[in-house]
Design a protein around this motif. Structure first.
Motif, PDB file in Angstrom:
ATOM      1  N   ALA A  66       0.834  -1.201   0.000  1.00 59.64           N
ATOM      2  CA  ALA A  66       0.000   0.000   0.000  1.00 59.64           C
ATOM      3  C   ALA A  66       0.871   1.254   0.000  1.00 59.64           C
ATOM      4  N   TRP A  67       1.990   1.176   0.743  1.00 60.19           N
ATOM      5  CA  TRP A  67       2.912   2.322   0.769  1.00 60.19           C
ATOM      6  C   TRP A  67       3.548   2.539  -0.600  1.00 60.19           C
ATOM      7  N   VAL A  68       3.974   1.449  -1.257  1.00 59.72           N
ATOM      8  CA  VAL A  68       4.573   1.549  -2.598  1.00 59.72           C
ATOM      9  C   VAL A  68       3.556   2.144  -3.565  1.00 59.72           C
ATOM     10  N   TRP A  69       2.319   1.683  -3.504  1.00 60.87           N
ATOM     11  CA  TRP A  69       1.253   2.170  -4.386  1.00 60.87           C
ATOM     12  C   TRP A  69       1.036   3.666  -4.185  1.00 60.87           C
ATOM     13  N   ASN A  70       0.970   4.078  -2.919  1.00 63.79           N
ATOM     14  CA  ASN A  70       0.715   5.482  -2.604  1.00 63.79           C
ATOM     15  C   ASN A  70       1.911   6.369  -2.936  1.00 63.79           C
ATOM     16  N   ARG A  71       3.121   5.848  -2.716  1.00 64.81           N
ATOM     17  CA  ARG A  71       4.331   6.651  -2.891  1.00 64.81           C
ATOM     18  C   ARG A  71       4.789   6.714  -4.349  1.00 64.81           C
ATOM     19  N   TYR A  72       4.663   5.601  -5.079  1.00 63.89           N
ATOM     20  CA  TYR A  72       5.247   5.527  -6.420  1.00 63.89           C
ATOM     21  C   TYR A  72       4.227   5.299  -7.531  1.00 63.89           C
ATOM     22  N   GLY A  73       2.968   5.171  -7.177  1.00 60.94           N
ATOM     23  CA  GLY A  73       1.941   5.050  -8.197  1.00 60.94           C
ATOM     24  C   GLY A  73       1.439   3.627  -8.384  1.00 60.94           C
ATOM     25  N   SER A  74       0.333   3.511  -9.115  1.00 59.90           N
ATOM     26  CA  SER A  74      -0.338   2.223  -9.275  1.00 59.90           C
ATOM     27  C   SER A  74       0.480   1.224 -10.075  1.00 59.90           C
ATOM     28  N   GLU A  75       1.264   1.692 -11.057  1.00 57.57           N
ATOM     29  CA  GLU A  75       2.019   0.754 -11.888  1.00 57.57           C
ATOM     30  C   GLU A  75       3.016  -0.044 -11.061  1.00 57.57           C
ATOM     31  N   LEU A  76       3.819   0.653 -10.261  1.00 59.05           N
ATOM     32  CA  LEU A  76       4.776  -0.048  -9.407  1.00 59.05           C
ATOM     33  C   LEU A  76       4.064  -0.808  -8.296  1.00 59.05           C
ATOM     34  N   GLY A  77       2.926  -0.269  -7.838  1.00 64.86           N
ATOM     35  CA  GLY A  77       2.148  -0.975  -6.823  1.00 64.86           C
ATOM     36  C   GLY A  77       1.663  -2.323  -7.325  1.00 64.86           C
ATOM     37  N   VAL A  78       1.164  -2.361  -8.555  1.00 60.52           N
ATOM     38  CA  VAL A  78       0.700  -3.623  -9.152  1.00 60.52           C
ATOM     39  C   VAL A  78       1.877  -4.561  -9.386  1.00 60.52           C
TER      40      VAL A  78
END
Length: 339
Positions: A66-78
């Motif tokens: 969730a932190w990666v998604w919020n910090r770096y965007g949905s592409e890296l989050g997925v």
């Protein structure tokens, strides 16, 4: 790997700053030390204890995602979530092999979690080495993606062949090279002596069966690292995310083993599912390599990969449970007892 640019002898793009790497590695070390402290006094693990630790080790990587998604965007989050799911799926296969080894070496229940912890620590070190090697290959070799694709497809074929022949349920410890090598240079006692790996017997230093099973588990870690690292590089090219997915997938294995111990023997179709997943990621890597040369070659988006992986895991779980619904969970088959 949605719309990722083709990298040829170029620097890999990563979100891993020196501080982020430092904090992450320190966190992994702290969690490992905590696990060693928890297991310093050998004891049988209750289901309640295993469920508690499993919940913690599932919530932690999801919160990080969730932190990666919020910090770096949905592409890296997925990419992170898909890579984590792939690694967690492969780690269940690790657990099945660990279960076979523990049974083959007749490891007492009170020592099982300490053996698993040594295996996890060794796997983390090996994965870190293979991740670094993989990153170096991607930066220097034009055909690195194609090489990874070949490794994954070859592993998928082996998994499928072993599943069809039933060999994936066999462990002969007397044929393991690591065990045979140790026995050649040092004598081995017949009995366990707690978590001690050596004792002095009749005036000479002697290995215990605990040392043999730890070495056997570490040897299997090498095999698993060969396919797991290319698999997650098929999802994301970021070495930091590759390390994070591997670390989070491995850290919770000790507790997950005791939660799934009875259920593992019922996942009779897991190898088929993993073969499909590895072959799919191999195809994805091959297409990605070809797309960098011929722009008309299609690439498989990461979101589509996530859907395929989830679908395959759900199907093989349901078919496994259906195929074994009329039988009681059995102990894994071993073809050689500890000598």
């Amino acid at each position: 790997m949605t719309e990722l640019s083709y990298l040829s002898a170029a620097e890999l793009s990563t979100v891993g700053t020196p501080m982020l790497w430092g904090v992450t590695i320190a966190g992994v070390i702290v969690l490992l030390v905590l696990d060693f402290l928890v297991t310093r006094r050998p004891h049988e693990v209750s289901l309640r204890e295993a469920l508690g630790w499993s919940a913690f080790y599932i919530a932690l990587p999801l919160a990080f995602g969730a932190w990666v998604w919020n910090r770096y965007g949905s592409e890296l989050g997925v990419q992170y979530l898909t890579g984590y799911l792939v690694e967690k799926s492969l780690s269940v296969d690790n657990l099945f092999v660990f279960m076979l080894l523990l049974a083959a070496f007749a490891v007492p229940a009170v020592l099982a979690q300490r053996v698993l912890l040594y295996g996890i620590a060794g796997a983390l070190v090996l994965r870190a080495v293979f991740i670094a090697l993989g990153a170096a290959a991607l930066e220097t070799l034009d055909f690195a993606f194609l090489l990874f694709a070949i490794i994954l497809i070859a592993t998928a074929v082996k998994l499928l062949r072993d599943a069809l022949s039933g060999h994936q349920q066999e462990v002969d410890i007397n044929k393991m090279r690591s065990v045979r090598l140790l026995r050649r240079f040092m004598p081995v006692t017949d009995d366990y002596h707690g978590t001690r790996m050596t004792i002095r017997e009749a005036g000479r230093r002697t290995l215990t069966p605990f040392a043999l099973v730890v070495v056997a588990v570490l040897a299997t870690d090498v095999v698993f690292a060969v396919d797991s690292v290319p698999a997650v590089y098929g999802i994301t090219e970021d070495p930091y995310l590759v390390f994070a997915t591997n670390a989070f997938a491995l850290l919770g294995l000790r507790a997950l083993y005791f939660v799934l111990h009875a259920a593992l023997s019922r996942l009779v179709h897991l190898s088929y599912g993993l073969a499909i997943i590895l072959a799919f990621i191999g195809l994805k890597l091959g297409l990605h390599w070809a797309h960098g040369i011929w722009k008309g070659v299609p690439a498989i988006p990461t979101l589509a990969s996530l859907g395929v992986i989830i679908g395959v895991l759900v199907v093989v779980t349901l078919t496994s449970l259906r195929a074994t619904r009329d039988r009681q969970p059995a102990e894994p088959e071993v073809v050689a007892e500890r000598r």
